[in-house]
Design an enzyme around this catalytic site. Structure first.
Site, PDB file in Angstrom:
ATOM      1  CB  CYS A   1      34.186 -73.309  69.870  1.00  0.00           C
ATOM      2  SG  CYS A   1      35.487 -73.631  71.062  1.00  0.00           S
TER       3      CYS A   1
ATOM      4  CD  GLU B   1      37.725 -80.610  69.608  1.00  0.00           C
ATOM      5  OE1 GLU B   1      37.076 -79.831  70.528  1.00  0.00           O
ATOM      6  OE2 GLU B   1      38.866 -81.392  69.696  1.00  0.00           O
TER       7      GLU B   1
ATOM      8  CG  ASN C   1      38.654 -69.692  66.655  1.00  0.00           C
ATOM      9  OD1 ASN C   1      39.293 -70.701  66.123  1.00  0.00           O
ATOM     10  ND2 ASN C   1      37.695 -69.635  67.337  1.00  0.00           N
TER      11      ASN C   1
HETATM   12  P1  NAD Z   1      35.584 -72.891  59.092  1.00  0.00           P
HETATM   13  O1  NAD Z   1      34.649 -73.935  59.087  1.00  0.00           O
HETATM   14  O2  NAD Z   1      34.948 -72.074  57.980  1.00  0.00           O
HETATM   15  O3  NAD Z   1      36.878 -73.173  58.607  1.00  0.00           O
HETATM   16  C1  NAD Z   1      37.588 -74.230  59.193  1.00  0.00           C
HETATM   17  C2  NAD Z   1      38.690 -74.847  58.379  1.00  0.00           C
HETATM   18  O4  NAD Z   1      37.891 -75.834  57.445  1.00  0.00           O
HETATM   19  C3  NAD Z   1      39.629 -74.025  57.691  1.00  0.00           C
HETATM   20  O5  NAD Z   1      40.865 -74.593  57.639  1.00  0.00           O
HETATM   21  C4  NAD Z   1      38.781 -74.092  56.134  1.00  0.00           C
HETATM   22  O6  NAD Z   1      39.554 -73.636  55.251  1.00  0.00           O
HETATM   23  C5  NAD Z   1      38.454 -75.503  56.176  1.00  0.00           C
HETATM   24  N1  NAD Z   1      37.332 -75.953  55.307  1.00  0.00           N
HETATM   25  C6  NAD Z   1      36.232 -75.012  54.913  1.00  0.00           C
HETATM   26  N2  NAD Z   1      35.537 -75.786  53.773  1.00  0.00           N
HETATM   27  C7  NAD Z   1      36.042 -77.015  53.676  1.00  0.00           C
HETATM   28  C8  NAD Z   1      35.564 -78.078  53.130  1.00  0.00           C
HETATM   29  N3  NAD Z   1      34.655 -78.005  52.256  1.00  0.00           N
HETATM   30  N4  NAD Z   1      36.321 -79.156  53.284  1.00  0.00           N
HETATM   31  C9  NAD Z   1      37.400 -79.223  54.215  1.00  0.00           C
HETATM   32  N5  NAD Z   1      37.745 -78.238  54.585  1.00  0.00           N
HETATM   33  C10 NAD Z   1      37.199 -77.113  54.618  1.00  0.00           C
HETATM   34  O7  NAD Z   1      35.678 -72.242  60.380  1.00  0.00           O
HETATM   35  P2  NAD Z   1      36.553 -70.906  60.933  1.00  0.00           P
HETATM   36  O8  NAD Z   1      35.807 -69.755  60.837  1.00  0.00           O
HETATM   37  O9  NAD Z   1      37.803 -71.340  60.373  1.00  0.00           O
HETATM   38  O10 NAD Z   1      36.503 -71.255  62.540  1.00  0.00           O
HETATM   39  C11 NAD Z   1      35.463 -70.965  63.309  1.00  0.00           C
HETATM   40  C12 NAD Z   1      34.746 -71.863  63.657  1.00  0.00           C
HETATM   41  O11 NAD Z   1      35.403 -72.936  64.496  1.00  0.00           O
HETATM   42  C13 NAD Z   1      33.426 -71.403  64.615  1.00  0.00           C
HETATM   43  O12 NAD Z   1      32.448 -71.983  64.154  1.00  0.00           O
HETATM   44  C14 NAD Z   1      34.152 -71.931  66.192  1.00  0.00           C
HETATM   45  O13 NAD Z   1      33.144 -71.898  66.923  1.00  0.00           O
HETATM   46  C15 NAD Z   1      34.941 -73.263  65.694  1.00  0.00           C
HETATM   47  N6  NAD Z   1      35.680 -73.470  66.435  1.00  0.00           N
HETATM   48  C16 NAD Z   1      35.597 -74.737  67.475  1.00  0.00           C
HETATM   49  C17 NAD Z   1      36.397 -75.020  68.371  1.00  0.00           C
HETATM   50  C18 NAD Z   1      36.265 -76.414  69.012  1.00  0.00           C
HETATM   51  O14 NAD Z   1      37.037 -76.735  70.045  1.00  0.00           O
HETATM   52  N7  NAD Z   1      35.009 -76.981  69.075  1.00  0.00           N
HETATM   53  C19 NAD Z   1      37.583 -74.260  68.405  1.00  0.00           C
HETATM   54  C20 NAD Z   1      37.714 -73.209  67.501  1.00  0.00           C
HETATM   55  C21 NAD Z   1      36.906 -72.717  66.755  1.00  0.00           C
END
Ligand code: NAD
Length: 327
Positions: free
Chosen positions: A285, A251, A154
């Site tokens: 987030c 995070e 995002n």
């Molecule tokens: P996601 O968890 O689906 O994917 C995030 C990343 O993890 C991607 O690069 C994905 O390929 C990878 N991933 C997926 N499965 C994995 C595994 N088994 N092992 C290792 N890596 C893996 O999340 P998303 O949809 O890309 O992002 C949105 C989420 O991120 C929302 O929950 C949002 O709240 C959160 N977010 C948090 C912050 C923060 O600062 N806390 C900032 C931005 C987004």
């Protein structure tokens, strides 16, 4: 079909490379559904190659001074700033962000690089002490080694910076995996960094969570894994990292409520919600995804927020500059 002049490739050991097994993935513009670029589709072989490069680069980078690392990061910040408009266009097309939103993020992203560059020069430690007779104990902060970093879809460039900035400033070497949905600005970041950082200090590889993200989590030579992403992915990573006793930095997502008490101004609540709940299409987030309104003001809040939310301008970011929301 590509929106960039050159194919965007992975950065490994200072070289721009295709995936080891030759895989390719189409990247789609979510506003139109059209493919806008092709990027490498990684496998475990890409993880192994990138981790080996980061491991080889670690002793040299570890032994640089915080001042030398800061200078490299400050140069990187300058390069990002010079390419700001191009990066905004990539981000807008790949994520569906209105250009106005991408342009708001860019100065913050650049400033974050500069912040981390300076922060590593002013780290504080505990004072040394004589806790046992004849012995002096002290805490010494050292880089940990290869850090595997996994970013969400995002805020692709800003999250990439939040990951690599502190790790590199502290003297670690990095393998960064952006989201498979939105890898374009991270790959461009890799290209720009290749002109500045020593080979292998930053590696950027693309691919799915499994095998590429998960490959980093399982890899024995990765000392810390850092994820910004969803709670489900974070839980899996925390469990899996235990097998190699890796450090984990997570995070994750939230479910933030907006609390409205009886003496609030419903119009101000509605205006606040337009930003707190719907900025970046509500994909944030810290997004206010619930409203808890006290009984005395509940109806007035509903009456105020419905037209406020309906007033948000939604559309294809390529067609108007003043949208609130893309797809
Ligand atoms: P996601 O968890 O689906 O994917 C995030 C990343 O993890 C991607 O690069 C994905 O390929 C990878 N991933 C997926 N499965 C994995 C595994 N088994 N092992 C290792 N890596 C893996 O999340 P998303 O949809 O890309 O992002 C949105 C989420 O991120 C929302 O929950 C949002 O709240 C959160 N977010 C948090 C912050 C923060 O600062 N806390 C900032 C931005 C987004």
């Amino acid at each position: 079909m590509s929106i960039t002049e050159n194919a965007l490739r992975n950065l490994v050991a200072g070289d721009l490379v295709d995936a080891v097994e030759g895989g390719v993935r189409e990247v789609v513009n979510p506003a139109t559904g059209e493919a806008i670029a092709e990027v490498p589709e990684g496998t475990q072989a890409d993880v192994d190659r990138a981790v080996a490069a980061a491991k080889a680069a670690f002793p040299g980078w570890r032994d640089t001074t915080p001042g030398e690392r800061a200078r490299a990061l400050l140069r990187l910040a300058d390069r990002l700033e010079e390419h700001g408009e191009e990066l905004c266009r990539l981000e807008s097309a790949n994520v569906g962000k209105p250009m106005g939103v991408a342009r708001e993020e860019m100065p913050i992203t650049v400033d974050n690089v500069r912040f981390f560059a300076g922060a590593a020069r002013v780290l504080e430690g505990r004072a040394a002490g004589e806790y046992m007779e004849g012995y002096t104990s002290m805490v010494r902060r050292e880089p940990i080694g290869v850090v595997g970093q996994i970013a969400p879809w995002n805020y692709p460039l800003m999250m990439a910076i939040w990951k690599i900035g502190p790790a590199l400033a502290a003297g670690n070497t990095v393998v960064l995996k952006p989201s498979e949905l939105t890898p374009l600005t991270a790959l461009r970041l890799g290209e720009l960094a290749a002109e500045i950082l020593p080979p292998g200090v930053l590696n950027v590889i693309t691919g799915d969570g499994e095998p590429v993200g998960a490959g980093l989590v399982r890899h024995r030579d990765v000392r810390l894994v850092s994820l910004t992403g969803s709670v489900a992915t974070g839980k899996w990573i925390a469990r899996t990292a235990a097998d190699t006793l890796k450090r984990v930095h997570l995070e994750l997502g939230g479910k933030a409520p907006m609390v409205v008490l009886d003496d609030a101004d419903p119009a101000a609540v509605a205006e606040g919600l337009k930003v707190a709940g719907y900025f970046n299409s509500g994909q944030d987030c810290t997004a206010a995804t619930r409203i808890l309104a006290a009984p005395g003001i509940y109806d007035d809040v509903v009456e105020a927020i419905v037209p406020a939310v309906e007033s948000l301008r939604v559309g294809d970011p390529a067609e108007a500059d003043d949208l609130d929301m893309g797809p």
